[in-house]
Design an enzyme around this catalytic site. Sequence first.
Site, mmCIF file in Angstrom:
data_model
loop_
_atom_site.group_PDB
_atom_site.id
_atom_site.type_symbol
_atom_site.label_atom_id
_atom_site.label_comp_id
_atom_site.label_asym_id
_atom_site.label_seq_id
_atom_site.Cartn_x
_atom_site.Cartn_y
_atom_site.Cartn_z
ATOM 1 N N ARG A 160 -3.707 -4.963 -10.735
ATOM 2 C CA ARG A 160 -3.364 -5.736 -12.078
ATOM 3 C C ARG A 160 -4.555 -6.066 -13.074
ATOM 4 O O ARG A 160 -5.666 -6.312 -12.474
ATOM 5 C CB ARG A 160 -2.500 -6.890 -11.811
ATOM 6 N N ASP A 219 -7.020 1.324 -14.516
ATOM 7 C CA ASP A 219 -5.739 1.854 -14.818
ATOM 8 C C ASP A 219 -5.086 0.722 -15.286
ATOM 9 O O ASP A 219 -3.842 0.733 -15.916
ATOM 10 C CB ASP A 219 -4.903 2.474 -13.727
ATOM 11 N N GLU A 279 -2.093 -5.259 -22.295
ATOM 12 C CA GLU A 279 -1.597 -3.842 -22.233
ATOM 13 C C GLU A 279 -0.577 -3.671 -23.565
ATOM 14 O O GLU A 279 0.343 -4.775 -23.772
ATOM 15 C CB GLU A 279 -1.116 -3.497 -20.874
ATOM 16 N N HIS A 313 -2.189 2.565 -17.577
ATOM 17 C CA HIS A 313 -1.501 1.963 -16.537
ATOM 18 C C HIS A 313 -0.462 3.079 -16.153
ATOM 19 O O HIS A 313 0.798 2.881 -16.351
ATOM 20 C CB HIS A 313 -0.533 1.022 -17.242
#
Length: 307
Positions: free
Chosen positions: A233, A256, A261, A283
């Site tokens: 995360r 990632d 986000e 992500h």
Amino acid sequence: MKIVLLDALTFGETNLSCFDTFGDVEVYQKTSVDETQKRIKDANVVVTNKVVITKEQMQNSSELKLICVAATGVNNVDLQAAKELGIEVKNVAGYSTDSVVQHTFSMLFYLMGHSFYYDKVVKSKEYSNSGLFTDVSHPFFEIKGKTWGIIGLGSIGREVARVATAFGANVIFYSTSGRNSSGEFEQVVLHRLLESSDIITIHAPLNEKTKNLLNYEKLQHLKEKSIVLNLGRGGIIDEDAVAQIVDERELYFGLDVFEKEPLPAQSPLLGVENPQRLYLTPHIAWTSIEAREKLIASVCQNIQESL
């Protein structure tokens, strides 16, 4: 029954027809904060991936009986409020393990093999004009015999460990919760993992124990030329610290997930002097075709079980 899907765009072209068997379905590709209440007001079932569902919104949706989170984490739903209001909340676990493991190695190979450089050197015709059949200016190492440190030995972490072992790596791990143990892999304290690992991958949740777990001070303990990948995360690694340290030392990071986000355009990660040391993906580790198909099937199964 009325079923509302709030952010179907996150499922891509995945077949959503299983929802039709339960009643009337309203599909929204994206839902803003200002649109959520209107869209769920008369719904019996709400399906959300990342759209936040608040206590007030639930209170104003008298027909709402079930919230299906199309993900493993349920931090986008006020669980206490849902319990008080008698609204069931169901998530999906285990659907993306193979996809995340695969993307972990994809990120590793990109950084380890200096793909940024080698792709550019060929396409720019620099290789064509070099007069040499090869280019060994950016050496890469083999996984075999290297130490691979895993932060978070849950189901994904264990599968990464299994594959890393198949490549010949020596796997060690740090349990962020203190509850995970293994008779197969050595458990170590965090500073030892950072100091001894050639490759570090993160597969942990974000909580009070993992928030900024790897800050600038901790990152200073990394071995030179080591690779750190975060597929857990955002927020576990301090992004400001990463942006600073990749311009100070030869360290490589694959991220990632991000603290916010989508990644803000003003993020320091997008302005580093050594971008070849960073591999950033939006992500997507969870998003293989197969994983998304499993996800939708599991959400529909959750609705069926509730019925």
